[in-house]
Every structure is written in structure tokens, then in C-alpha cells.
Design a protein around this motif. Structure first.
Motif, short mmCIF file in Angstrom:
data_model
loop_
_atom_site.label_atom_id
_atom_site.label_comp_id
_atom_site.label_asym_id
_atom_site.label_seq_id
_atom_site.Cartn_x
_atom_site.Cartn_y
_atom_site.Cartn_z
N SER A 333 25.36 98.32 52.63
CA SER A 333 25.97 97.57 51.32
C SER A 333 27.51 98.14 51.14
O SER A 333 28.40 97.49 50.72
CB SER A 333 25.25 97.44 50.09
OG SER A 333 25.74 97.06 49.07
N ILE A 334 27.55 99.40 51.34
CA ILE A 334 28.77 100.15 51.19
C ILE A 334 29.76 99.82 52.17
O ILE A 334 30.85 99.58 51.99
CB ILE A 334 28.60 101.78 51.06
CG1 ILE A 334 27.51 102.09 49.79
CG2 ILE A 334 29.67 102.42 50.99
CD1 ILE A 334 27.03 103.53 49.87
N ILE A 338 33.67 98.13 52.35
CA ILE A 338 34.77 98.72 53.01
C ILE A 338 35.43 97.59 54.11
O ILE A 338 36.53 97.60 54.29
CB ILE A 338 34.51 100.14 53.69
CG1 ILE A 338 33.89 101.11 52.41
CG2 ILE A 338 35.54 100.57 54.46
CD1 ILE A 338 33.18 102.30 53.26
N THR A 339 34.24 97.18 54.79
CA THR A 339 34.76 96.21 55.97
C THR A 339 35.63 94.91 55.41
O THR A 339 36.35 94.43 56.19
CB THR A 339 33.49 95.74 56.71
OG1 THR A 339 32.71 97.02 57.29
CG2 THR A 339 33.97 94.72 57.72
N ARG A 340 35.03 94.53 54.23
CA ARG A 340 36.06 93.40 53.63
C ARG A 340 37.58 93.79 53.67
O ARG A 340 38.18 92.81 54.14
CB ARG A 340 35.34 92.87 52.44
CG ARG A 340 35.95 91.59 51.79
CD ARG A 340 35.48 91.52 50.41
NE ARG A 340 34.03 91.15 50.32
CZ ARG A 340 33.69 89.87 50.49
NH1 ARG A 340 34.53 89.07 51.04
NH2 ARG A 340 32.53 89.88 50.51
N ARG A 341 37.97 94.81 52.94
CA ARG A 341 39.12 95.38 52.92
C ARG A 341 39.69 95.46 54.26
O ARG A 341 40.61 95.09 54.43
CB ARG A 341 39.15 96.58 52.21
CG ARG A 341 38.99 96.46 50.83
CD ARG A 341 39.16 97.61 49.74
NE ARG A 341 38.69 97.43 48.64
CZ ARG A 341 39.24 98.32 47.28
NH1 ARG A 341 39.73 99.41 48.15
NH2 ARG A 341 39.07 98.01 46.23
N PHE A 342 38.93 95.99 55.20
CA PHE A 342 39.56 96.21 56.62
C PHE A 342 40.03 94.97 57.29
O PHE A 342 40.95 94.63 57.79
CB PHE A 342 38.34 97.30 57.38
CG PHE A 342 38.80 97.25 58.88
CD1 PHE A 342 39.66 97.97 59.20
CD2 PHE A 342 37.77 96.65 59.83
CE1 PHE A 342 40.11 98.15 60.74
CE2 PHE A 342 38.32 96.58 61.02
CZ PHE A 342 39.29 97.62 61.50
N LEU A 343 38.97 94.08 57.27
CA LEU A 343 39.18 92.86 57.84
C LEU A 343 40.24 91.99 57.19
O LEU A 343 41.27 91.39 57.94
CB LEU A 343 37.96 91.82 57.78
CG LEU A 343 36.80 92.58 58.56
CD1 LEU A 343 35.49 91.50 58.69
CD2 LEU A 343 37.09 92.73 60.13
N ASN A 344 40.30 92.13 55.73
CA ASN A 344 41.46 91.45 55.13
C ASN A 344 42.82 91.92 55.37
O ASN A 344 43.91 91.31 55.62
CB ASN A 344 41.48 91.40 53.52
CG ASN A 344 40.22 90.65 53.05
OD1 ASN A 344 39.78 89.66 53.72
ND2 ASN A 344 39.85 90.94 51.85
N PHE A 386 29.20 91.45 59.63
CA PHE A 386 29.82 91.06 58.26
C PHE A 386 29.52 89.53 57.91
O PHE A 386 29.28 89.20 56.80
CB PHE A 386 31.44 91.18 58.31
CG PHE A 386 32.12 90.73 57.01
CD1 PHE A 386 32.38 91.68 56.05
CD2 PHE A 386 32.70 89.80 56.97
CE1 PHE A 386 33.09 91.08 55.01
CE2 PHE A 386 33.47 89.31 56.06
CZ PHE A 386 33.62 90.13 54.77
N THR A 387 29.83 88.63 58.93
CA THR A 387 29.48 87.34 58.42
C THR A 387 28.30 86.98 58.23
O THR A 387 27.84 86.19 57.00
CB THR A 387 30.14 86.35 59.61
OG1 THR A 387 31.31 86.61 59.97
CG2 THR A 387 29.99 84.95 59.31
N LEU A 388 27.20 87.52 58.71
CA LEU A 388 25.86 87.46 58.43
C LEU A 388 25.47 87.90 56.98
O LEU A 388 24.90 87.53 56.28
CB LEU A 388 24.93 88.07 59.61
CG LEU A 388 24.71 87.20 60.86
CD1 LEU A 388 24.30 87.96 61.83
CD2 LEU A 388 24.52 85.92 60.82
N HIS A 392 24.28 86.15 53.10
CA HIS A 392 22.87 86.44 53.10
C HIS A 392 21.89 86.33 53.99
O HIS A 392 20.69 85.71 54.00
CB HIS A 392 22.28 85.36 51.85
CG HIS A 392 23.31 85.19 50.61
ND1 HIS A 392 23.98 86.44 49.88
CD2 HIS A 392 23.63 84.20 49.76
CE1 HIS A 392 24.62 85.95 49.10
NE2 HIS A 392 24.63 84.49 48.68
N MET A 393 22.14 86.95 54.96
CA MET A 393 21.38 87.21 56.21
C MET A 393 21.43 88.68 56.41
O MET A 393 22.54 89.33 56.23
CB MET A 393 21.80 86.60 57.49
CG MET A 393 21.43 85.01 57.34
SD MET A 393 21.73 84.08 59.10
CE MET A 393 20.13 84.73 59.92
#
Length: 725
Positions: A333-334, A338-344, A386-388, A392-393
Motif C-alpha cells: 500500500s505504501i 510512491i509508485t503513483r508519483r514515480f509513474l506520473n 500498479f494497474t492491478l 482492486h486486484m
């Protein structure tokens, strides 16, 4: 005759139409103040838009009944409020739900008077089931809410002989023309799975999967985005009752069976989102080492090598420690945030087809899913997980090469689901057995797995030969009874620009591959200086192993080693073919193919446009997967690609000053940059194979007239010749 007093008239008006009033029914408007509170209270809870599709696909005259696992006034009021806001059928009728506090005051007083009057005559309270109120509301097509399990449920049903709402609903359906459609609902307060070692907070305030009222309210006010609603497949009660296996059964039997089926469906759906129960690593290790097959092998291995059983066990434990993931949902979850910001930072967007992913989610309720992506970049695992997780998977366990188990990243990779495998099992029979036992345990627990069937990243852009060793281990675990079914999902990840591009060009040009280590990872921070365009994930049609076995008439039979090998090759070929079918054409691959297709160093813009338009005609005729910016008009997208190709010195602009070689608007492809364009061209080259084979077959005829049937033999011969490509 003396006229009635105003007070008497008010009492008569108050008691008017009180024959069938109950607190299990909520009016459309409970009051301005109460509706304001309810809407503000549940405003942050997310609804899966799939509910709209599910409702639209129901029969036109269907009666909707939402169902949930546990009796919860919180859920009833939430569905009532949020679905009303979303203009969906919202539940007003609550089976065994007595909602008093949210009733309008005048209605509540009338209900109280009605119950008192009934009690004075019958010395019992009026029951909505026996009075016919529930049947009348269903006849009016009132949307209902039906909890499947509640406290003291067994006592109420079998000791006190209270009416079973499911049985009552079945009896209504048997005399009702309209179908009753039961739609299971799931409310999540966390995506974390259940754990075998609950915390002190879980003990006192309930677990995140089944929180107590205080934990619900805290989550609702502090982190409302954590709460979301999922919808499962609806059950048409008319079809259920009239199905061959249920026809003629008693309503009591059907009620017990339907409740069990709905609970199984809801539990499977919940596991498909949160993942299986998380056990402690020591518990997992013990179950692996105590497996019957591995235990027998350890005994034979110890005897053959003249080792004590303790020494053999110690060696096996070392292999498990070398391989095993240390899956941690809170850590994931953490990392997800972090990954969301990295990918953006890295990409303009990361997209996928929601309908395709919804199909995969439904398939995951039948057993573990084996995701099989084409391997183009180190970013593949990050993007897939990240996508899964974002949809909600659960994050899958990921096959990772042992070369990635470097300090200090190995513990991080293990906690997000990576487990490490050696490149070769040659001469390591004991290691191979332990690894097979580990895979068996992962599937037995119910985890999804991501496997790169190519074995390594493609340096050419083409798909590589399938490496069937991992697939063989998965099939062996299935046939040993690890799980009820396996579902294979081909995945293609389309990059506008590959982040590993410079490394690939270095290796293609004869450079040595740099080993993965922490120093190389620090150097890789340079990729953050660039933007890599868009990424799109294509999920193929799920392929259930049980369906493959049924097609080949192998269901229920014990397969020999030879048959398993044939099956393994068949599935591998199908997966690779499916990945080919999911290959997405990007503007980069379209432009690269057009630049290189003429075989000349220089191409005019007019000629380039002709090639691009002809290629687009071919792709559209084939129904190839196209990115949005190509499908909605490719000219602008191609212009942008050519601009970036020039900036990266893949091509050079040529004008009239270039000794009149070409018209003013043209491009030259430098010989030392062809490898880069070749890579992007090769990504979508699979779409050219059928027309290329057809063209070769036509040329072989060397005639002006021929029929399509005349080309079939040559076409098949070419397919066989290039079968390993």
C-alpha cells in the motif's frame, strides 16, 4: 350529531392507512435534515461503475434485490443513499432490517400506533412477512436489501422458527411473473487481506476486513477514499429455481443452497480483490517443507548423499530463503502511493481497457490467475502490479531472476511479491524440487502469479521463443492438486518509448550487458530526466486450464509425462499467439516501420505519408489494436513522433539544399541509428505476417490469374517454416 374535535380529527388522520406500515421500509425522502446528513456521511465512498452495466443488462421487468454477506445498517443506508444519488435502483425494503432513527417522525408515530393497535388485538407484533407486506412490495417492484448472515441467525431460523427471508423470496418468485434478480454487493474498508496474526487494534475494534462501528466511522471520516463498493454477478432467481438441478426441490432446500452459493460467490469475489489470507513466513516455510512429495524426496536425497535428515532439511530451508517472497500488503500500500508519483513523473499516462480487466477479475474468482506479459522492460512488473492494485486486484507474486536479488533492493522486491529463481536448474535437482514445492504452496494459498514466458527482456522488439520451464512447473502443481483451476491471461504492455532503450542499443551494438546491482540502479536515476510518453496495458481473453483440458478431452484423466509436455507446449503456443493478437500499434512503431520499409537511406515526406496511410489501411482491415492517438487521427501523432525522432537523432531532416537528392521535405536514416528504429518497427511487425505470407504465395504462382485456394498450400508451408519465429 356532535361534530368531532380538532384533536380527534388529527388522531384519525394520523391512524389513516396504518395497516401495513413497517420500519423495514424507507420512504424516498426521509426528511431534509436526515437526507443532508446521509449524503454528507457517505459522500466519499466510491461505487464501481460496473453496477450500472449490471443493472442495465437485467431483464426489463426485473425486481432488484441487493444482498450482502453480513447484516449491516451501515451498508443498507449507504446503498440507499449512494445509489439514489447515482440514479440507480436504490434499496427501500430491508429484509430483517428495522430502520427507526431515519424514519420521518410522522411515519414513525403511525407505525407505533399501528403496532399498538395490532398488539391489543393479537398480543403480538405485526410481522412484515406474515402480513403480506414483503410480497406486496416485491409485486410493486420495490428494490430490496437482503443480508445473508446475522448474529443468532441459526437460533432465529431453527429454534424460534422465524421466517427465512431467502425462503420467503423464493416462494414469492414461484408465483411472480417478473424475475427477481439478486445482486451481491461487497463493501471494502481496506484492500489488505485477512491475517493469521491480528493486532491488538483488530481484536478490540474489528479487523480491516470486518471493522466494528468505531473503526468504520474513523475510516469514514479520516480516509473515506479507502471505502469502496464492488458488485458481483447477479443471480436470476427465476432461472435459478427452474434450472434442471433445482427443479422440483422444496423451498427450504433451495433457500439453504442459494444462501450457500451466494456466500461462496461473495467470498470468492472478496479474495479476488484482497488476495488470500496472509500467513507468517515461518508458517509458509513449514508447510512447504512438510509437503508429502518434498518430504519423500528429502528422505531419498539424505540417504543417497549420506546426510542426516537435519542436514538435508537445513539445505532445503536455505533454498526456500533464497527463493521465497515475503508478501506484505501494508508495505504494498505504501509502495503503491510512491509508485503513483514515480509513474506520473516518467509517463504521460498509464491506461488499460476497463472491460478487459473486469473480465480478468471475474475469472480470478475461479482460482489463481497466471499473468503472462510480453517482457519489454524492467518497468513491466511495476506497471502490471500498479494497474492491478489500482483496480482492486491483489499484486501478483512475480517470477524474478536471481540477478535482481541484490542488496538492498531484494527485501523490498520480496515484500511486494517478487520471488527469485535461478536462470538454470542444471545440476540442481534438490533446488528444483524445493522450487516446485514453493510454487505448489503459492498456488495452494490462492495467490496470483506473473510469469514472463519469454524468460528475459526482448532486445529486438520481437517476441522471443517461449521458455516453458516455469509453465511446466505450474502445470505440475495443478495436477498435484494445488488449486481447483488455473487461468492464463496474456498481457501486452505498449510503450511509446521504452525506458530501457539506451541499454538495448548498447547491447545490440556489441556492448556488454551491465549486471544489476545497487550502483547500476543509482545510475538509472537518469531516466527521470526524460518523459517516455504513454503506456497502455492490453489484457487478453482469460484462458482457463479446465477449458483447455475439456477441449482436448483430458478432463478427469491422469496425464503421462509426455501428455503433460504436449499440453505445456500447446498452452505456451496459445499464449504467445494471444500476446501477438494483443500487440498494440503505437505511433512510434507505425512511423519506424514506414521509415524503414523502403530499404533506402532517404525517404521523401510524400512517400512516407503514402506508406503510413497504406499501413493504417492494413491495420484497420485486420482490426489491429491501435492506441487512441492513432485511432482518432494518426497524422498529428506521426508528426510528433518524427519531431522526437529528429531530436534523438534517429533520423535527419533533408531539404532542397541537400544537392537535390530529394524534394524539400524528406528524412534520412543514419546507418548507425537503424537499430533503434528497428526495435520500434519490430514491436508491431507481427501484424504484417499474414499479408507477407500471402504476397509470397502470390509471387510463387507467377501467373496473372489464380484463386485463393491456389495459395493455401504455400501459405501453410510458410507457416510451418516460420513456426518457431
Amino acid at each position: 350529531m356532535k361534530s368531532s374535535s380538532p384533536i380527534t380529527n388529527r388522531i384519525k388522520n394520523l391512524l389513516k392507512d396504518t395497516g401495513n406500515l413497517f420500519t423495514c421500509w424507507l420512504p424516498e425522502r426521509t426528511g431534509i435534515f436526515s437526507m443532508f446528513i446521509l449524503r454528507r456521511l457517505f459522500a466519499g465512498i466510491r461505487i464501481n461503475e460496473e453496477i450500472r452495466t449490471v443493472v442495465e443488462n437485467l431483464p426489463e421487468n426485473a425486481v432488484v434485490v441487493y444482498t450482502s454477506k453480513n447484516k449491516s445498517y451501515f451498508e443498507f443506508l449507504c446503498y440507499y443513499t449512494r445509489y439514489m444519488q447515482a440514479k440507480l435502483p436504490y434499496p427501500q425494503l430491508g429484509f430483517d432490517c428495522s430502520v427507526r432513527i431515519w424514519q420521518p417522525l410522522s411515519r414513525l408515530v403511525r407505525i407505533a400506533f399501528a403496532q399498538m393497535r395490532f398488539f391489543m388485538h393479537h398480543f403480538s407484533l405485526r410481522d412484515p412477512y406474515r402480513s403480506g407486506f414483503i410480497r406486496d412490495e416485491i409485486d410493486k417492484r420495490t428494490t430490496g436489501f437482503l443480508p445473508l448472515v446475522e448474529k443468532r441467525d441459526f437460533y432465529r431460523r431453527f429454534i424460534k422458527s422465524k421466517t427465512d427471508p431467502i425462503r420467503h423470496l423464493i416462494e414469492i418468485q414461484q408465483t411472480l411473473e417478473s424475475p427477481i434478480c439478486i445482486i451481491p454487493q461487497l463493501m471494502f474498508f481496506s484492500k489488505n487481506p485477512a491475517s493469521t496474526h491480528p493486532t491488538l487494534t483488530d481484536i478490540f475494534f474489528g479487523s480491516p476486513q470486518k471493522p466494528g462501528i468505531l473503526r468504520r466511522l474513523v475510516t469514514l471520516f479520516r480516509k473515506p477514499d479507502n471505502i469502496f463498493i464492488e458488485v458481483s454477478d447477479p443471480v436470476n432467481l427465476r432461472q435459478y429455481v427452474s434450472s434442471p438441478e433445482n427443479r422440483g426441490r422444496s423451498s427450504r432446500y433451495l433457500a439453504l443452497k442459494l444462501r450457500r452459493d451466494l456466500l461462496s460467490q461473495i467470498n470468492a469475489h472478496r479474495r479476488s480483490i484482497t488476495g488470500p489470507t496472509i500467513k507468517m513466513p515461518e508458517e509458509i516455510k513449514q508447510e512447504i517443507l512438510m509437503g508429502e512429495e518434498l518430504r519423500h524426496f528429502i528422505d531419498a536425497y539424505a540417504a543417497r548423499r549420506k546426510l542426516t535428515r537435519l542436514q538435508a532439511h537445513r539445505e532445503a530451508m536455505g533454498y526456500v530463503d533464497e527463493i521465497a517472497a515475503n508478501y506484505s500488503p501494508p508495505f504494498i500500500s505504501i509502495v503503491h502511493r510512491i509508485t503513483r508519483r514515480f509513474l506520473n513523473t516518467l509517463f504521460e499516462s498509464v491506461t488499460h481497457n476497463s472491460e478487459d480487466l473486469a473480465t480478468v477479475k471475474r475469472a480470478s474468482r475461479n482460482g489463481p490467475v497466471i499473468f503472462m506479459p510480453a517482457h519489454k522492460s524492467h518497468m513491466d512488473s511495476i506497471l502490471l502490479s500498479f494497474t492491478l492494485y489500482d483496480n482492486h486486484m491483489p499484486c501478483p507474486h512475480v517470477f524474478a531472476g536471481r540477478n535482481l536479488a541484490f542488496w538492498p533492493m531484494a527485501p523490498v522486491f520480496r515484500r511486494v511479491g517478487a520471488f527469485f529463481v535461478r536462470r538454470s536448474f542444471k545440476g540442481a535437482v534438490f533446488y528444483a524440487k524445493v522450487f516446485s514445492a514453493y510454487i505448489f504452496q503459492v498456488l495452494k494459498e490462492g495467490f496470483n502469479i506473473a510469469v514472463y514466458i519469454e524468460g528475459t527482456r526482448s532486445r529486438s522488439g520481437k517476441l522471443l521463443q517461449p521458455q516453458l520451464g516455469m509453465l511446466s512447473i505450474l502445470l505440475h502443481a495443478y495436477f498435484e492438486g494445488a488449486c481447483p483451476d488455473l487461468t492464463f491471461v496474456p498481457v501486452f504492455i505498449a510503450y511509446d518509448r521504452i525506458p530501457d532503450e539506451s541499454a538495448y542499443l548498447h547491447e545490440i551494438s556489441g556492448g556488454k550487458k551491465s549486471p544489476e546491482n545497487f550502483r547500476q540502479m543509482l545510475k538509472a536515476k537518469n531516466i527521470l530526466r526524460n518523459r517516455y510518453g504513454r503506456v497502455h496495458l492490453n489484457f487478453g481473453q482469460p484462458m482457463a486450464l479446465s477449458d483447455v483440458l475439456a477441449e482436448q478431452e483430458l478432463t478427469g484423466t491422469v496425464l503421462s509425462s509426455k501428455q503433460q509436455n504436449v499440453l505445456c507446449r500447446t498452452i505456451g503456443a496459445r499464449v504467445m499467439h494471444a500476446i501477438d493478437g494483443q500487440t498494440m500499434v503505437t505511433p512510434q512503431s507505425l512511423a519506424a516501420g514506414a521509415l524503414l520499409s523502403g530499404g533506402r537511406e532517404v525517404v521523401s515526406r510524400e512517400e512516407l505519408n503514402f506508406r503510413i496511410n497504406a499501413t493504417m489501411d492494413l491495420f484497420c482491415a485486420q482490426g489491429a489494436c491501435l492506441t487512441d492517438n492513432i485511432a482518432n487521427g494518426h497524422s498529428t501523432a506521426v508528426d510528433n513522433v518524427l519531431f522526437h525522432y529528429q531530436r534523438r537523432k534517429f533520423i535527419q531532416g533533408v531539404d532542397a539544399k541537400s544537392n537535390g537528392q530529394v524534394p524539400q521535405d524528406g528524412f534520412r536514416v543514419p546507418e548507425n541509428r537503424r537499430n533503434a528504429l528497428d526495435y520500434y518497427k519490430n514491436i508491431s511487425i507481427c501484424h504484417f505476417i499474414p499479408p507477407a505470407f500471402t504476397a509470397l504465395a502470390i509471387l510463387e504462382k507467377d501467373a496473372f490469374q489464380f484463386s485463393a485456394a491456389d495459395l493455401h498450400n504455400t501459405y501453410r508451408r510458410l507457416q510451418e517454416l516460420f513456426a518457431e519465429e
